[in-house]
Motif scaffolding. Structure first.
Motif, PDB file in Angstrom:
ATOM      1  N   ILE A   1      -1.852   4.605   3.861  1.00  0.00           N
ATOM      2  CA  ILE A   1      -1.499   3.192   3.809  1.00  0.00           C
ATOM      3  C   ILE A   1      -0.030   3.066   3.421  1.00  0.00           C
ATOM      4  CG2 ILE A   1      -2.003   0.933   2.802  1.00  0.00           C
ATOM      5  CD1 ILE A   1      -4.817   1.896   2.192  1.00  0.00           C
ATOM      6  N   ASP A   2       0.743   2.518   4.346  1.00  0.00           N
ATOM      7  CA  ASP A   2       2.169   2.278   4.118  1.00  0.00           C
ATOM      8  C   ASP A   2       2.305   0.965   3.354  1.00  0.00           C
ATOM      9  OD1 ASP A   2       4.851   1.625   4.248  1.00  0.00           O
ATOM     10  OD2 ASP A   2       5.086   2.194   6.347  1.00  0.00           O
ATOM     11  N   GLU A   3       2.804   1.050   2.128  1.00  0.00           N
ATOM     12  CA  GLU A   3       2.927  -0.118   1.252  1.00  0.00           C
ATOM     13  C   GLU A   3       4.391  -0.528   1.042  1.00  0.00           C
ATOM     14  OE1 GLU A   3      -0.926   0.116  -1.613  1.00  0.00           O
ATOM     15  OE2 GLU A   3       0.805   1.280  -2.293  1.00  0.00           O
ATOM     16  N   THR A   4       5.234  -0.225   2.003  1.00  0.00           N
ATOM     17  CA  THR A   4       6.667  -0.450   1.834  1.00  0.00           C
ATOM     18  C   THR A   4       7.006  -1.892   1.449  1.00  0.00           C
ATOM     19  OG1 THR A   4       7.163   1.326   3.394  1.00  0.00           O
ATOM     20  CG2 THR A   4       8.890  -0.302   3.000  1.00  0.00           C
TER      21      THR A   4
ATOM     22  N   VAL B   1      -3.918   8.201   0.744  1.00  0.00           N
ATOM     23  CA  VAL B   1      -2.529   8.556   0.452  1.00  0.00           C
ATOM     24  C   VAL B   1      -1.698   7.317   0.741  1.00  0.00           C
ATOM     25  CG1 VAL B   1      -0.547   9.958   1.141  1.00  0.00           C
ATOM     26  CG2 VAL B   1      -2.826  10.999   1.006  1.00  0.00           C
ATOM     27  N   THR B   2      -0.890   6.894  -0.209  1.00  0.00           N
ATOM     28  CA  THR B   2      -0.014   5.751   0.038  1.00  0.00           C
ATOM     29  C   THR B   2       1.435   6.214   0.179  1.00  0.00           C
ATOM     30  OG1 THR B   2       0.519   5.210  -2.271  1.00  0.00           O
ATOM     31  CG2 THR B   2      -1.522   4.286  -1.368  1.00  0.00           C
ATOM     32  N   GLY B   3       2.218   5.390   0.866  1.00  0.00           N
ATOM     33  CA  GLY B   3       3.642   5.652   0.994  1.00  0.00           C
ATOM     34  C   GLY B   3       4.423   4.375   0.769  1.00  0.00           C
ATOM     35  N   ALA B   4       5.609   4.506   0.218  1.00  0.00           N
ATOM     36  CA  ALA B   4       6.490   3.357   0.015  1.00  0.00           C
ATOM     37  C   ALA B   4       7.899   3.880  -0.241  1.00  0.00           C
ATOM     38  CB  ALA B   4       6.002   2.471  -1.130  1.00  0.00           C
TER      39      ALA B   4
ATOM     40  N   THR C   1       9.713   6.587   3.654  1.00  0.00           N
ATOM     41  CA  THR C   1       8.274   6.650   3.920  1.00  0.00           C
ATOM     42  C   THR C   1       7.983   7.362   5.228  1.00  0.00           C
ATOM     43  OG1 THR C   1       8.171   4.463   2.870  1.00  0.00           O
ATOM     44  CG2 THR C   1       6.182   5.240   3.967  1.00  0.00           C
ATOM     45  N   ALA C   2       8.844   7.194   6.230  1.00  0.00           N
ATOM     46  CA  ALA C   2       8.597   7.805   7.536  1.00  0.00           C
ATOM     47  C   ALA C   2       8.526   9.326   7.432  1.00  0.00           C
ATOM     48  CB  ALA C   2       9.672   7.382   8.530  1.00  0.00           C
ATOM     49  N   LEU C   3       9.396   9.941   6.633  1.00  0.00           N
ATOM     50  CA  LEU C   3       9.330  11.387   6.460  1.00  0.00           C
ATOM     51  C   LEU C   3       8.016  11.776   5.784  1.00  0.00           C
ATOM     52  CD1 LEU C   3      10.541  14.215   6.611  1.00  0.00           C
ATOM     53  CD2 LEU C   3      11.541  13.816   4.350  1.00  0.00           C
ATOM     54  N   GLY C   4       7.571  10.968   4.830  1.00  0.00           N
ATOM     55  CA  GLY C   4       6.302  11.252   4.167  1.00  0.00           C
ATOM     56  C   GLY C   4       5.151  11.280   5.154  1.00  0.00           C
TER      57      GLY C   4
END
Length: 386
Positions: free
Chosen positions: A194-197, A220-223, A90-93
């Motif tokens: 929104i980081d949804e990890t 935009v979401t990331g996980a 997710t961090a790269l995203g």
């Protein structure tokens, strides 16, 4: 960090943060990690089928990610597969998003405390960052008035996590709706990341909340497969991006940094996501039991520590009470941890004080969590002893 490194001024483009130590140090009582227990290669191969993988060609991956993986992510997030772009975590995203969306003079608003790379990747990308600092006293609840005051027509990106890292506190859907309305009026060109990890890391039979993906084109979401599923070594994450133009730009940005994802990692991640419910169910039971054990320990230690019960994830925030721990006692507390084979994540890593620490309760096997908490009580004893 060595004594020599401390004397030399840091010259890196990215700020140095001691959370990097978690990659190299793993003590027997590791309460610093925020993941569930790590899967093994054998666990994932059993899901994927070794014979299937034997025929996998180790060429370049697809620019947006393997089709099979994007389809599984799309099912989990309830969006179309074309909206998914895979990334190496997710961090790269978030780095790619910041690098592509923000230009010189643009601003990003970051909700903190946060996972250090969430801040540092923005700084590394040259973005002017305005931090909205949530507080332990307010149980890390988002103050929309404070956030609104930080928005402007220059704002291009607003970044938050739900559940948050380090606290495990979720941002309610109603609050996100109000935040979207603020962006419409005060920062019309801003993207909401929104980081949804930790979204699927729930407790017991508690259902995971729906992803914010697809709620609004601005989101935009990331996980990733790192936290709830316990496979950080696969280095496979993703973004969900509704806007086709932005999605194309992110794919090109990905090509110019990492070319593509690993076909092997993505094949294994696809198999893991295809069976995610069977993987998540026992982990959720273990998290519920671990959280119950931690809650009981916090109750016993309530005269010395305070805690905020998390909404999700294998992590939470605790604080050393200031009526029991003066500055010297706090320092002794951190110095004593290695002697008792303990690891904790300092609040300073996340933008908090060192009186606060993140405690991970899902990484250790069940039989070791109680031993680790007992060792932590011993450290509390010694830190305040005169």
């Amino acid at each position: 960090m060595t004594a020599l490194e401390e004397k030399v001024e840091w010259r890196g483009r990215f700020p140095r943060n001691e959370i990097i130590s978690l990659l190299d140090v793993n003590r027997p009582f590791n309460l610093a990690e925020s993941t569930s227990q790590d899967l093994t290669v054998g666990d994932v191969l059993d899901l994927a089928g070794l014979q299937t993988l034997r025929g996998l060609k180790l060429g370049y991956g697809r620019s947006a990610g393997a089709v099979e993986l994007r389809e599984e992510i799309a099912k989990a997030c309830k969006v179309s597969a074309e909206q998914v772009v895979t990334t190496q975590g997710t961090a790269l995203g978030l780095f790619l998003l910041a690098f592509e969306v923000c230009r010189p003079g643009d601003e990003a608003v970051l909700v903190t405390p946060c996972f250090p790379p969430s801040r540092d990747c923005l700084l590394g990308a040259g973005v002017a960052v305005c931090e909205i600092r949530l507080t332990f006293e307010n149980h890390y609840q988002l103050d929309l008035d404070e956030l609104a005051a930080s928005l402007s027509p220059k704002t291009r990106l607003v970044s938050l996590a739900s559940p948050q890292n380090p606290s495990g506190v979720r941002t309610p859907r109603a609050i996100v709706g109000k935040l979207l309305a603020l962006l419409e009026s005060k920062a019309p060109q801003a993207i909401l990341f929104i980081d949804e990890t930790y979204r699927e890391a729930t407790y017991g039979n508690e259902a995971a909340p729906d992803s914010f993906a697809g709620l609004h084109p601005r989101i935009v979401t990331g996980a990733s497969v790192s936290k709830a599923l316990g496979a950080p070594g696969l280095r496979t994450g993703w973004l969900t991006v509704a806007d086709a133009d932005l999605r194309s730009r992110l794919v090109v940005a990905k090509m110019n940094t990492v070319i593509s994802g690993s076909v092997l990692d993505e094949a294994l991640a696809a198999a893991l996501l295809r069976h995610r419910e069977s993987v998540l169910a026992p982990r959720r039971r273990l998290l519920a039991e671990a959280l119950m054990e931690l809650a009981a320990w916090c109750d016993v230690e309530r005269r010395r520590i305070e805690w905020i019960r998390p909404d999700g994830g294998a992590l939470c925030c605790l604080r050393l009470r200031d009526d029991k721990f003066d500055t010297a006692a706090v320092s002794r507390f951190w110095d004593l941890l290695p002697r008792h084979e303990l690891q904790l994540a300092s609040g300073e890593w996340f933008g908090e004080s060192d009186r606060i620490f993140r405690l991970g309760f899902g990484y250790l096997p069940p039989g070791r969590l109680g031993l680790a908490l007992s060792a932590l009580s011993t450290v509390l004893d010694a830190a305040i002893a005169k």
